[in-house]
Design an enzyme around this catalytic site. Structure first.
Site, PDB file in Angstrom:
ATOM      1  N   GLU A 142      -3.600  56.858  54.611  1.00 47.41           N
ATOM      2  CA  GLU A 142      -4.107  57.518  52.875  1.00 47.41           C
ATOM      3  C   GLU A 142      -4.062  56.080  51.903  1.00 47.41           C
ATOM      4  O   GLU A 142      -2.316  55.696  52.131  1.00 47.41           O
ATOM      5  CB  GLU A 142      -4.355  58.459  52.630  1.00 47.41           C
ATOM      6  CG  GLU A 142      -5.095  58.022  51.321  1.00 47.41           C
ATOM      7  CD  GLU A 142      -4.707  59.962  50.522  1.00 47.41           C
ATOM      8  OE1 GLU A 142      -5.534  60.198  49.020  1.00 47.41           O
ATOM      9  OE2 GLU A 142      -3.569  60.754  50.935  1.00 47.41           O
TER      10      GLU A 142
ATOM     11  N   GLU B  51     -10.075  67.803  45.907  1.00 46.36           N
ATOM     12  CA  GLU B  51      -8.858  67.844  46.124  1.00 46.36           C
ATOM     13  C   GLU B  51      -8.531  66.897  45.042  1.00 46.36           C
ATOM     14  O   GLU B  51      -8.069  65.802  44.334  1.00 46.36           O
ATOM     15  CB  GLU B  51      -7.886  66.003  46.976  1.00 46.36           C
ATOM     16  CG  GLU B  51      -6.463  66.509  46.960  1.00 46.36           C
ATOM     17  CD  GLU B  51      -6.252  65.794  47.696  1.00 46.36           C
ATOM     18  OE1 GLU B  51      -5.339  65.445  48.664  1.00 46.36           O
ATOM     19  OE2 GLU B  51      -6.259  64.356  47.592  1.00 46.36           O
TER      20      GLU B  51
END
Length: 277
Positions: free
Chosen positions: A156, A251
């Site tokens: 990520e 998220e």
């Protein structure tokens, strides 16, 4: 207020950032009660290799809630002190491997399909090339371990930490290419990309075939969709149209009285152990 959005792909609730007023072990049940059938967590323990009793308590909390643990971050070091992963730290290879074994063991019990390995910051006194070599080898190891349970390892780009070297989707894909593995994938977080100046829509178009997981939060602010300027619904539609078939992770940090009011979810439910076969 706009009508709630129905996502074209199933959501998963990131319980490390949602339900912040509850203890970790109460959050899976809270997610189930809100209508989710899947959750994910950042590494939920203080240590890379927690005691068996801690693992059992966490696994039981998820299992009793009747939800799938769709994703789990590997240990990321001391997050409060600014660390963001140990994937690229040559001095912590054994720690990474030990943590990976624990994480995959948890995921095998709870249905995980992705394990996010944060890259780690650039380290004083460490050769960046040696860090990059370590990261590629560790990520390939994570991919092989994840594949044993039908999952993938994820990488990520993130924002907010200047010493974290992966800022764009292209940065992460370059690392994926160095692993030579099909079991490692891009975690595309539209918030982090946007904050770093990387166009999420363009990243979806360019790297659709490399995406293993998608996370959403609005920007600026990292709140729920509708609290910032990102076209979240359009981005989710775009990634679905590009062929992604995984879950969409919520998220974000709740900033409104109804943090799921923007989204159509099934009726709230409460699942207990005795309700399951």
């Amino acid at each position: 207020m706009p009508a709630p959005v129905t996502l074209p792909l199933p959501p998963t609730a990131n319980c490390s950032i949602l339900f912040p007023d509850l203890p970790i072990t109460a959050r899976p049940a809270a997610a189930a009660a809100a209508g989710f059938d899947a959750i994910e967590f950042w590494w939920p323990f203080d240590d890379p290799v927690p005691r068996d009793a801690e693992i059992d308590t966490f696994v039981t909390a998820v299992s009793d809630a009747g939800v799938v643990l769709s994703g789990l971050n590997l240990a990321a070091g001391d997050m409060a002190a600014g660390e963001r992963g140990i994937l690229s730290d040559p001095a912590r290879r054994a720690e990474f491997a030990d943590n990976l074994d624990v994480a995959v063991g948890i995921g095998a019990q709870l249905g995980s399909t992705g394990f996010n390995a944060l890259y780690g910051n650039r380290l004083d006194g460490a050769d960046p090339a040696a860090q990059d070599e370590t990261a590629a080898e560790n990520l390939a190891l994570a991919g092989r371990a994840a594949a044993r349970i039908g999952a993938v390892a994820l990488l990520e780009p993130i924002s907010g930490i200047d010493r974290y070297p992966l800022r764009t989707a292209a940065d992460a894909v370059a690392v994926l290419d160095r692993t030579g593995s099909d079991d490692v994938r891009l975690l595309l977080d539209v918030f982090h990309l946007a904050v770093n100046g990387d166009d999420p829509a363009a990243a979806i178009d360019r790297y659709a075939g490399r995406i293993g997981h998608v996370q959403i939060a609005d920007a600026p602010g990292r709140g729920e969709p509708g609290t910032g300027n990102l076209p979240i619904a359009a981005l989710v539609d775009r990634v679905a149209a590009a062929g992604y078939r995984g879950r969409i992770s919520l998220e974000y940090r709740p900033v409104t009285a109804d943090p799921f009011g923007w989204l159509t979810l099934p009726a709230p439910r409460q699942t207990h152990r005795e309700d399951r076969p």
